[in-house]
Write an enzyme that holds these catalytic residues in place. Sequence first.
Site, PDB file in Angstrom:
ATOM      1  N   THR A 140       0.134  24.892  64.349  1.00 21.25           N
ATOM      2  CA  THR A 140       0.055  23.442  64.529  1.00 21.25           C
ATOM      3  C   THR A 140       0.134  22.681  63.215  1.00 21.25           C
ATOM      4  O   THR A 140       0.762  21.612  63.148  1.00 21.25           O
ATOM      5  CB  THR A 140      -1.236  23.080  65.274  1.00 21.25           C
ATOM      6  OG1 THR A 140      -1.248  23.758  66.538  1.00 21.25           O
ATOM      7  CG2 THR A 140      -1.339  21.584  65.514  1.00 21.25           C
ATOM      8  N   ASP A 141      -0.481  23.192  62.146  1.00 18.96           N
ATOM      9  CA  ASP A 141      -0.478  22.443  60.886  1.00 18.96           C
ATOM     10  C   ASP A 141       0.936  22.208  60.372  1.00 18.96           C
ATOM     11  O   ASP A 141       1.259  21.113  59.892  1.00 18.96           O
ATOM     12  CB  ASP A 141      -1.349  23.113  59.833  1.00 18.96           C
ATOM     13  CG  ASP A 141      -1.044  24.592  59.623  1.00 18.96           C
ATOM     14  OD1 ASP A 141      -0.313  25.189  60.434  1.00 18.96           O
ATOM     15  OD2 ASP A 141      -1.570  25.167  58.640  1.00 18.96           O
ATOM     16  N   GLY A 142       1.801  23.216  60.495  1.00 19.81           N
ATOM     17  CA  GLY A 142       3.178  23.035  60.063  1.00 19.81           C
ATOM     18  C   GLY A 142       3.907  21.980  60.874  1.00 19.81           C
ATOM     19  O   GLY A 142       4.605  21.119  60.325  1.00 19.81           O
TER      20      GLY A 142
END
Length: 387
Positions: A140-142
């Site tokens: 998710t962070d990417g």
Amino acid sequence: MKRYRYQWLTVGLVILVASAIGVAIYDTKSPASTPGVGSAIIEKRYQEWKKLYLQGNDQQKFVKTNVGKKDQTLSEAQGYGMLISVMAAKQGFGSQKTFDQLTRYYVRHQISENNPLMAWRQNQDDIAMVSNKAEKTSATDGDLDIAYALILADEKWGSKGELKYNQLAKRLLTAIQNQEINQRTHLPKVGNWATMSQNENLVRTSDLMTAYFRKFAKYTQDSRWNKAVQNSQIILKKLSSQHKTGLMADFVTVSGERLQLGTVKPKQVASKYDNQYGFNACRIPWRVAYDYQISNSQVSRKIVEKMDDFFASQKRVTAVYSLSGKPLEEYENTAFTAPIAYAAQVTLNSELKARYTKKLTARITADDYYPNTVQMAALLTSGSIGQ
């Protein structure tokens, strides 16, 4: 600016009305009034970072995350690369060409034609970069960084060229909302693979990017992002209040509509430091200070200032801490110091600025992708203060 005890009646009425309808009344201590690091040093570091970490060809580029002969990259790294390149362009020394090269690589490595989330890892196979079946899931962070970078690109250059940044951003945000946001808590999951009962409530604390969620809400007119802002700040406040240090673990669990907090065990997700302030949570001062920088959120300010106070009390900042503030490693790492230095710029912490600005502006080296790239992103964010 001085505050006067007695104000004109009209000013008082404006404040009362604004408070009644929920409009923020900003504190005079605004981060936007404080200049960041000088542009010349930021441009120099950007050119160093670009030379060392961008790989690919004239059409597509990616951020190399390993030091081996065969290249490897991650969606996390691609998000950083796109964010760094568009922020460099906004500050006058990056190019749209570089951003487009990175964007084409992202598009090429979406999970599928029907799923615009990026596959979380690719490895070099002959001259191609490929993901195996297990790697065609998301982190998710990417995806959050990629979406935010696409919006910044749309704001910078528009979307009339070959790459329609606005369409790419909105399509990706729909997928993030549907696959990477927990529909009960409205908080980001760790990836689209987190669907089982034992992992669907996992939260990577550095993914609570309230600044991004504010932008997503405005850009898409999707009110669910406002709920993500609200709940992210609730959780950040809860986590900040648990320890005198204000430190938070790399991962926690959050369940139910009442946002019940839980802990994780070492090695439950990524490393033995999953339940400590480790190589994921070290980004929190950067992420939360950025929200204060762009929104003047007093919630974000207090969270960052509490962490500032802890780090100012340390003779030196080492990599990895227990939540009570005990250093768990003896070595230093820029992934920890650069976010703190940037946060000090935003919160006007003169002691931390004096001690760690050199860490933020240090030469970019080829030894380790992660700390050097976190440093570059934080440094560029510092350069945007006052813009």
